[in-house]
Scaffold this active site. Structure first.
Site, short mmCIF file in Angstrom:
data_model
loop_
_atom_site.label_atom_id
_atom_site.label_comp_id
_atom_site.label_asym_id
_atom_site.label_seq_id
_atom_site.Cartn_x
_atom_site.Cartn_y
_atom_site.Cartn_z
N LYS A 93 -32.81 -43.23 -73.91
CA LYS A 93 -32.20 -41.90 -74.07
C LYS A 93 -31.90 -41.61 -75.22
CE LYS A 93 -28.44 -39.45 -73.67
NZ LYS A 93 -28.75 -38.46 -74.64
N THR A 131 -16.56 -45.38 -78.85
CA THR A 131 -15.80 -46.42 -77.95
C THR A 131 -15.46 -45.73 -76.51
OG1 THR A 131 -14.95 -47.58 -79.84
CG2 THR A 131 -13.58 -47.70 -77.91
N GLU A 158 -22.26 -51.36 -78.67
CA GLU A 158 -22.00 -51.43 -79.95
C GLU A 158 -21.22 -50.14 -80.14
OE1 GLU A 158 -22.73 -53.43 -82.21
OE2 GLU A 158 -24.45 -54.78 -81.46
N CYS A 206 -21.45 -46.62 -88.55
CA CYS A 206 -20.41 -47.17 -87.81
C CYS A 206 -19.65 -48.13 -88.37
CB CYS A 206 -20.93 -47.77 -86.48
SG CYS A 206 -22.43 -48.75 -86.82
N GLU A 232 -11.93 -43.06 -86.31
CA GLU A 232 -12.97 -43.05 -86.81
C GLU A 232 -13.38 -41.43 -87.08
OE1 GLU A 232 -16.53 -44.40 -84.30
OE2 GLU A 232 -17.21 -45.10 -86.21
P1 NAP Z 1 -21.43 -40.71 -78.25
O1 NAP Z 1 -20.83 -39.40 -77.91
O2 NAP Z 1 -20.86 -41.99 -77.53
O3 NAP Z 1 -23.16 -40.80 -77.95
C1 NAP Z 1 -23.82 -42.05 -77.98
C2 NAP Z 1 -25.03 -41.66 -76.96
O4 NAP Z 1 -24.30 -41.65 -75.72
C3 NAP Z 1 -25.77 -40.37 -76.88
O5 NAP Z 1 -27.13 -40.63 -76.67
C4 NAP Z 1 -24.94 -39.45 -75.83
O6 NAP Z 1 -25.80 -38.54 -75.45
C5 NAP Z 1 -24.82 -40.47 -74.72
N1 NAP Z 1 -23.72 -40.31 -73.94
C6 NAP Z 1 -22.72 -39.55 -74.03
N2 NAP Z 1 -22.04 -39.41 -72.91
C7 NAP Z 1 -22.60 -40.28 -72.20
C8 NAP Z 1 -22.32 -40.38 -70.74
N3 NAP Z 1 -21.11 -39.94 -70.08
N4 NAP Z 1 -22.98 -41.41 -70.16
C9 NAP Z 1 -24.07 -42.05 -70.69
N5 NAP Z 1 -24.31 -41.40 -71.95
C10 NAP Z 1 -23.64 -40.65 -72.79
O7 NAP Z 1 -21.54 -41.15 -79.75
P2 NAP Z 1 -22.01 -40.05 -80.86
O8 NAP Z 1 -20.80 -39.12 -81.13
O9 NAP Z 1 -23.21 -39.51 -80.55
O10 NAP Z 1 -22.15 -41.20 -82.05
C11 NAP Z 1 -21.28 -41.70 -83.02
C12 NAP Z 1 -20.46 -42.97 -82.45
O11 NAP Z 1 -21.64 -44.06 -82.33
C13 NAP Z 1 -19.60 -43.42 -83.43
O12 NAP Z 1 -18.27 -43.59 -82.66
C14 NAP Z 1 -20.06 -44.63 -83.96
O13 NAP Z 1 -18.98 -45.47 -84.46
C15 NAP Z 1 -20.94 -45.05 -82.89
N6 NAP Z 1 -22.07 -45.94 -83.41
C16 NAP Z 1 -21.71 -47.24 -83.35
C17 NAP Z 1 -22.76 -48.24 -83.74
C18 NAP Z 1 -23.03 -49.75 -83.89
O14 NAP Z 1 -23.69 -50.21 -84.07
N7 NAP Z 1 -21.68 -50.24 -83.44
C19 NAP Z 1 -23.99 -47.84 -84.48
C20 NAP Z 1 -24.14 -46.24 -84.51
C21 NAP Z 1 -22.88 -45.43 -84.19
P3 NAP Z 1 -25.62 -36.76 -76.26
O15 NAP Z 1 -26.02 -37.13 -77.53
O16 NAP Z 1 -26.44 -36.10 -75.30
O17 NAP Z 1 -24.17 -36.55 -76.15
#
Ligand code: NAP
Ligand code: MG
Length: 478
Positions: free
Chosen positions: A173, A228, A248, A282, A381
């Protein structure tokens, strides 16, 4: 462009015909409408992955053959580099320059895990008594992969390449903002010869399609990259069915400059550490810790460099600062900037929205000085081009500030004193530490978080552990 769900090696509309728009954040134009997966579609994708995993065809496929398919996928993607890089730039807003690096890293993932597929070995174990005991490393089943929008195809490949190499099947997804490269990648999968159901993509919402995948009883493991906060929600839900998970998550990584560093390189490293990928990285070095005696010099030069890093058309060759991923991300970044000012940090560069040709969700390269660990911009963040500079007195003070965070994803250390560098590398609680470098990644080098940055490792041979079960077989020899 592909805008339909990729299930069982076919493109399908959503079961209810639903779609959602995908926007180019640099031009504010809608690029296309993409199928929005329903629970029925998620179920169809999981069933396809399950049927493939349980099929004789997949079970009989040798590891070497699976590896060869991944290697072929790597060649096919490399041949279409510009097409994929352009699309990645268009839905994410990142520069074409950065998008090409991202796609070539994806090619590397495919090749590395393609090569590793036939090197997954068990062992024989010396035990008491007349037994032959050996272990087998078996694929753990159907994997649900959920990824964010910052490195859409590359972060997906950190999951699907090792998962397929291990012999798992996968339902991916992608993030709502950036589903296009994952969907297009279905063409590569088909052409590389993967059987129907081995790799499926369900574009759709996180709390709908994403959560439906997490809850699905046919999924054995969730591999998640994202915030997180959502990581915690997934952990809680997965616990209900003992699903395996790897996470991650976010970061607030310290990048530490000592007075005895090569200051010129350290400043360059600080710049790429926070501004590469518009800071939507990230592992971004979003907290710059600078030793007091060189603090003024470092801040002054960094502010001057930030002022020159003007946002531009992401597809233009010379652009090094693209658009942030969406209007809501721009708003979120700007609210952190306002918070920084309110809480008493000193704005020394940027701090404003920007547009290119009167359009787009851009943010200026922003530097805050006089930041302290209790301020919001030092704790949370931001996921945008905003740097917080904190001054330190000595080694112990640097180590203390570096660890004053719930996160532990990465860190940087700049010094010419090699002993000091290694000592601090030991003290910092983070999954990756760069010494006299920042933001380097390689498919062979494990990557992942300490503390609230998650658990499990991606990349390297370590990543295979996330997709394999160990089976111990006892043979009575008498
Ligand atoms: P996010 O809101 O957590 O979304 C990540 C993914 O999870 C998206 O595909 C999102 O779908 C999905 N998602 C959201 N709510 C969900 C739920 N309740 N159940 C299942 N899936 C769900 O993160 P983001 O804001 O898109 O991305 C930024 C974050 O990613 C930052 O915190 C960053 O640090 C982290 N990140 C970490 C790494 C690493 O390797 N550690 C790498 C890159 C990014 P939708 O897009 O449809 O909301
Ligand atoms: Mg989100």
């Amino acid at each position: 462009m592909r805008t339909d769900l990729f299930i069982n090696n076919e493109w399908r509309n959503a079961s209810d015909g639903g779609t959602f728009p995908v926007t180019n954040p640099a031009t504010e134009e809608v690029l296309c409408e993409v199928a929005k997966a329903t629970d029925t579609d998620v179920d169809a994708a999981v069933q396809a992955a399950r049927a493939c995993f349980d099929s004789k065809e997949w079970k009989r496929l040798s590891a070497r053959r699976r590896g060869a398919m991944l290697l072929k996928a790597g060649d096919l993607l490399e041949a279409r580099m510009k097409e994929f890089a352009k699309l990645e730039s268009q839905h994410n807003g990142k520069t074409f320059f950065e998008a090409k690096i991202e796609i070539s890293m994806t090619v590397s993932s495919l090749r590395y895990y393609g090569g590793l597929a036939d090197k997954i070995e068990g062992k024989t174990v010396p035990v008491e008594g007349p037994f032959l005991v050996y272990t087998r490393r078996e694929p753990l089943g159907v994997v649900g992969a959920i990824v964010p929008w910052n490195f859409p195809l590359n972060l997906a490949s950190w999951k699907f390449a090792p998962a397929l190499a291990a012999g798992c099947t996968i339902v991916l997804k992608p993030a709502t903002e950036t589903p296009l490269t994952a969907l297009l990648f279905g063409e590569v999968i088909q052409e590389a010869g993967f059987p129907p159901g081995a790799f499926n993509v369900i574009s759709g919402g996180g709390s709908t399609a994403g959560m439906s995948l997490v809850k699905h009883p046919g999924v054995d493991k969730i591999a998640f990259t994202g915030s997180t906060e959502v990581g915690r929600v997934i952990m809680k839900e997965a616990a209900k069915s003992n699903k395996r998970i790897s996470l991650e998550l976010g970061g607030k990584s310290p990048n530490v400059i000592f007075a005895d560093a090569d200051i010129e390189s350290a400043i360059r490293g600080a710049q790429t550490g926070i501004f590469y990928g518009k800071g939507e990285v990230c592992a971004a070095g979003s907290r710059l810790l600078v030793e007091k005696s060189v603090h003024d010099q470092v801040v002054e030069q960094l502010a001057a460099r930030a002022a020159k890093l003007t946002p531009g058309d992401p597809l233009a060759k010379e652009t090094r600062m693209g658009a942030v991923v969406s209007q809501s991300q721009q708003e979120s970044v700007m609210s952190y900037v306002a918070r920084g000012v309110e809480e008493g940090a000193k704005l020394v560069a940027g701090g404003k929205r920007a547009q290119v040709d009167g359009k787009g969700y851009f943010v200026e390269a922003t530097v805050f000085d006089n930041v302290t660990s209790d301020m919001t911009i030092a704790r949370e963040e931001i996921f945008g081009p905003v740097l917080s500079v904190l001054a330190f007195d000595d080694f112990d003070h640097a180590a203390q500030i570096a660890n004053e965070t719930v996160y532990g994803l990465a860190a940087g250390i700049w010094t010419r004193d090699i002993g000091k560098a290694h000592r601090l590398a030991q003290e910092i609680q983070a999954g990756t530490v760069w010494i006299n470098a920042y933001n380097y990644y390689d498919t062979a080098a494990p990557f992942g978080g300490f503390k609230a940055s998650g658990f499990g490792r991606e990349l390297g041979s370590e990543a295979m552990d996330a997709y394999l079960e160990t089976k111990t077989v006892w043979v009575n020899l008498v």
